[in-house]
Motif scaffolding. Structure first.
Motif, PDB file in Angstrom:
ATOM      1  N   GLU A  32      83.148  11.551  49.927  1.00  0.00           N
ATOM      2  CA  GLU A  32      83.193  12.366  48.713  1.00  0.00           C
ATOM      3  C   GLU A  32      81.968  12.145  47.823  1.00  0.00           C
ATOM      4  OE1 GLU A  32      86.158  10.919  45.508  1.00  0.00           O
ATOM      5  OE2 GLU A  32      86.864  10.047  47.407  1.00  0.00           O
ATOM      6  N   TYR A  33      81.400  10.956  47.816  1.00  0.00           N
ATOM      7  CA  TYR A  33      80.215  10.696  47.008  1.00  0.00           C
ATOM      8  C   TYR A  33      78.959  11.270  47.680  1.00  0.00           C
ATOM      9  CZ  TYR A  33      83.653   7.344  45.233  1.00  0.00           C
ATOM     10  OH  TYR A  33      84.796   6.753  44.768  1.00  0.00           O
ATOM     11  N   ARG A  34      78.919  11.197  49.019  1.00  0.00           N
ATOM     12  CA  ARG A  34      77.808  11.832  49.739  1.00  0.00           C
ATOM     13  C   ARG A  34      77.842  13.343  49.520  1.00  0.00           C
ATOM     14  NH1 ARG A  34      79.585   8.266  54.138  1.00  0.00           N
ATOM     15  NH2 ARG A  34      80.608  10.092  55.028  1.00  0.00           N
ATOM     16  N   ASN A  35      79.037  13.920  49.494  1.00  0.00           N
ATOM     17  CA  ASN A  35      79.156  15.367  49.303  1.00  0.00           C
ATOM     18  C   ASN A  35      78.706  15.800  47.914  1.00  0.00           C
ATOM     19  OD1 ASN A  35      79.951  15.803  51.921  1.00  0.00           O
ATOM     20  ND2 ASN A  35      82.122  15.858  51.444  1.00  0.00           N
ATOM     21  N   ILE A  36      78.882  14.949  46.926  1.00  0.00           N
ATOM     22  CA  ILE A  36      78.363  15.249  45.580  1.00  0.00           C
ATOM     23  C   ILE A  36      76.834  15.363  45.650  1.00  0.00           C
ATOM     24  CG2 ILE A  36      78.018  14.306  43.243  1.00  0.00           C
ATOM     25  CD1 ILE A  36      80.925  13.149  43.524  1.00  0.00           C
ATOM     26  N   ILE A  37      76.214  14.470  46.393  1.00  0.00           N
ATOM     27  CA  ILE A  37      74.756  14.520  46.565  1.00  0.00           C
ATOM     28  C   ILE A  37      74.356  15.816  47.260  1.00  0.00           C
ATOM     29  CG2 ILE A  37      72.777  13.440  47.719  1.00  0.00           C
ATOM     30  CD1 ILE A  37      73.783  11.890  45.240  1.00  0.00           C
ATOM     31  N   LEU A  38      75.030  16.152  48.348  1.00  0.00           N
ATOM     32  CA  LEU A  38      74.702  17.384  49.077  1.00  0.00           C
ATOM     33  C   LEU A  38      74.887  18.620  48.208  1.00  0.00           C
ATOM     34  CD1 LEU A  38      76.255  16.613  52.573  1.00  0.00           C
ATOM     35  CD2 LEU A  38      73.817  16.803  52.018  1.00  0.00           C
ATOM     36  N   ASP A  39      75.980  18.696  47.469  1.00  0.00           N
ATOM     37  CA  ASP A  39      76.213  19.844  46.579  1.00  0.00           C
ATOM     38  C   ASP A  39      75.133  19.934  45.506  1.00  0.00           C
ATOM     39  OD1 ASP A  39      78.492  20.514  48.014  1.00  0.00           O
ATOM     40  OD2 ASP A  39      79.878  19.599  46.557  1.00  0.00           O
ATOM     41  N   PHE A  88      72.032  18.728  45.797  1.00  0.00           N
ATOM     42  CA  PHE A  88      70.815  19.175  46.489  1.00  0.00           C
ATOM     43  C   PHE A  88      70.811  20.701  46.590  1.00  0.00           C
ATOM     44  CE2 PHE A  88      69.996  15.197  49.349  1.00  0.00           C
ATOM     45  CZ  PHE A  88      69.281  14.596  48.335  1.00  0.00           C
ATOM     46  N   LYS A  89      71.933  21.264  47.039  1.00  0.00           N
ATOM     47  CA  LYS A  89      72.030  22.719  47.216  1.00  0.00           C
ATOM     48  C   LYS A  89      71.810  23.446  45.890  1.00  0.00           C
ATOM     49  CE  LYS A  89      75.141  22.278  51.124  1.00  0.00           C
ATOM     50  NZ  LYS A  89      76.540  22.318  51.582  1.00  0.00           N
ATOM     51  N   TYR A  90      72.394  22.924  44.825  1.00  0.00           N
ATOM     52  CA  TYR A  90      72.213  23.529  43.505  1.00  0.00           C
ATOM     53  C   TYR A  90      70.730  23.512  43.106  1.00  0.00           C
ATOM     54  CZ  TYR A  90      72.576  24.608  38.593  1.00  0.00           C
ATOM     55  OH  TYR A  90      72.410  25.204  37.371  1.00  0.00           O
ATOM     56  N   CYS A  91      70.084  22.376  43.294  1.00  0.00           N
ATOM     57  CA  CYS A  91      68.668  22.262  42.929  1.00  0.00           C
ATOM     58  C   CYS A  91      67.793  23.167  43.788  1.00  0.00           C
ATOM     59  CB  CYS A  91      68.206  20.811  43.034  1.00  0.00           C
ATOM     60  SG  CYS A  91      68.857  19.748  41.735  1.00  0.00           S
ATOM     61  N   GLN A  92      68.168  23.357  45.033  1.00  0.00           N
ATOM     62  CA  GLN A  92      67.422  24.270  45.893  1.00  0.00           C
ATOM     63  C   GLN A  92      67.574  25.713  45.399  1.00  0.00           C
ATOM     64  OE1 GLN A  92      69.350  23.035  49.600  1.00  0.00           O
ATOM     65  NE2 GLN A  92      67.348  22.500  50.439  1.00  0.00           N
ATOM     66  N   GLU A  93      68.786  26.102  45.067  1.00  0.00           N
ATOM     67  CA  GLU A  93      69.078  27.487  44.683  1.00  0.00           C
ATOM     68  C   GLU A  93      68.661  27.838  43.258  1.00  0.00           C
ATOM     69  OE1 GLU A  93      73.244  28.189  45.474  1.00  0.00           O
ATOM     70  OE2 GLU A  93      73.031  27.439  47.530  1.00  0.00           O
ATOM     71  N   HIS A  94      68.770  26.880  42.343  1.00  0.00           N
ATOM     72  CA  HIS A  94      68.598  27.191  40.924  1.00  0.00           C
ATOM     73  C   HIS A  94      67.420  26.510  40.236  1.00  0.00           C
ATOM     74  CE1 HIS A  94      72.429  29.297  40.946  1.00  0.00           C
ATOM     75  NE2 HIS A  94      72.926  28.268  41.625  1.00  0.00           N
ATOM     76  N   LYS A  95      66.868  25.465  40.835  1.00  0.00           N
ATOM     77  CA  LYS A  95      65.807  24.719  40.158  1.00  0.00           C
ATOM     78  C   LYS A  95      64.482  24.732  40.906  1.00  0.00           C
ATOM     79  CE  LYS A  95      68.627  21.806  37.305  1.00  0.00           C
ATOM     80  NZ  LYS A  95      68.012  21.933  35.993  1.00  0.00           N
ATOM     81  N   GLY A  96      64.442  25.369  42.068  1.00  0.00           N
ATOM     82  CA  GLY A  96      63.189  25.482  42.794  1.00  0.00           C
ATOM     83  C   GLY A  96      62.815  24.283  43.644  1.00  0.00           C
ATOM     84  N   LEU A  97      63.768  23.375  43.897  1.00  0.00           N
ATOM     85  CA  LEU A  97      63.477  22.216  44.729  1.00  0.00           C
ATOM     86  C   LEU A  97      63.418  22.635  46.193  1.00  0.00           C
ATOM     87  CD1 LEU A  97      63.104  19.116  44.927  1.00  0.00           C
ATOM     88  CD2 LEU A  97      65.584  18.969  45.238  1.00  0.00           C
TER      89      LEU A  97
END
Length: 184
Positions: A31-38, A40-49
């Motif tokens: 569950e803590y690894r999944n927080i990291i993955l989620d 990451f996905k947010y930063c890719q989609e919304h922050k330009g990472l």
């Protein structure tokens, strides 16, 4: 000579390490690894990472990253670390099944008390240790380092078998937990 502790060239490719305070093994729980993955996905989609490679180990993360235009890597990682710290600590607080809950929360609080920039706790170590990858040799070496981390830690014998890594993206394996911008 490249600086090793700042993102001085916003157009460059960087190797970054983020480490949990006191090297606490938080990411042994899915569950803590999944927080990291989620996140990451947010930063890719919304922050330009742009994530080119990553591995989530038990107490640290390695990545090779760049960013879209008009974005700032320091800001993206600051926001990522702030969000994941709050979300993971809250998840630990609410997880009655977490056998190390009291100890981990005490350690995060202890780390926060040592840092005047924090109010209640500190989850991540302050630095990201960014290293600019300005040659193909450096890039290749760090990519191998990231993907070999689970092998060296004795978790898997073949890097492709470790789910929380971009290795599968580079080997054409269909099951990827996170899409990455593969380096060619």
């Amino acid at each position: 000579m490249a600086r090793t502790h700042s993102f001085y060239d916003q157009e460059a490719t960087y190797f970054v390490t983020m480490t949990v305070v006191y090297w606490i093994d938080v990411f042994t729980r899915k569950e803590y690894r999944n927080i990291i993955l989620d996140s990451f996905k947010y930063c890719q989609e919304h922050k330009g990472l742009k994530i080119h490679a990553y591995v989530i180990m038990s107490n640290h993360i390695h990545m090779i990253i760049t960013k879209d235009r008009n974005k700032n890597l320091s800001d993206i990682l600051r926001d990522f670390k702030k969000h994941t710290a709050k979300t993971i600590v809250k998840s630990i607080e609410e997880n009655r099944e977490e056998s190390r809950r009291e100890w981990m929360l005490w350690m995060f609080q202890k780390a926060g008390q040592k840092n005047p920039k924090n109010r209640d706790f500190q989850f991540w170590q302050q630095h990201n240790q960014p290293i600019i990858l300005d040659t193909s040799e450096k890039l290749s070496q760090r990519l191998g380092y990231i993907h070999d981390n689970p092998i060296k830690a004795g978790i898997v014998q073949d890097a492709k078998d470790y789910l929380y890594s971009s290795t599968s993206n580079y080997h054409g394996v269909k099951y990827n937990l996170l899409e990455v911008d593969v380096l060619r």
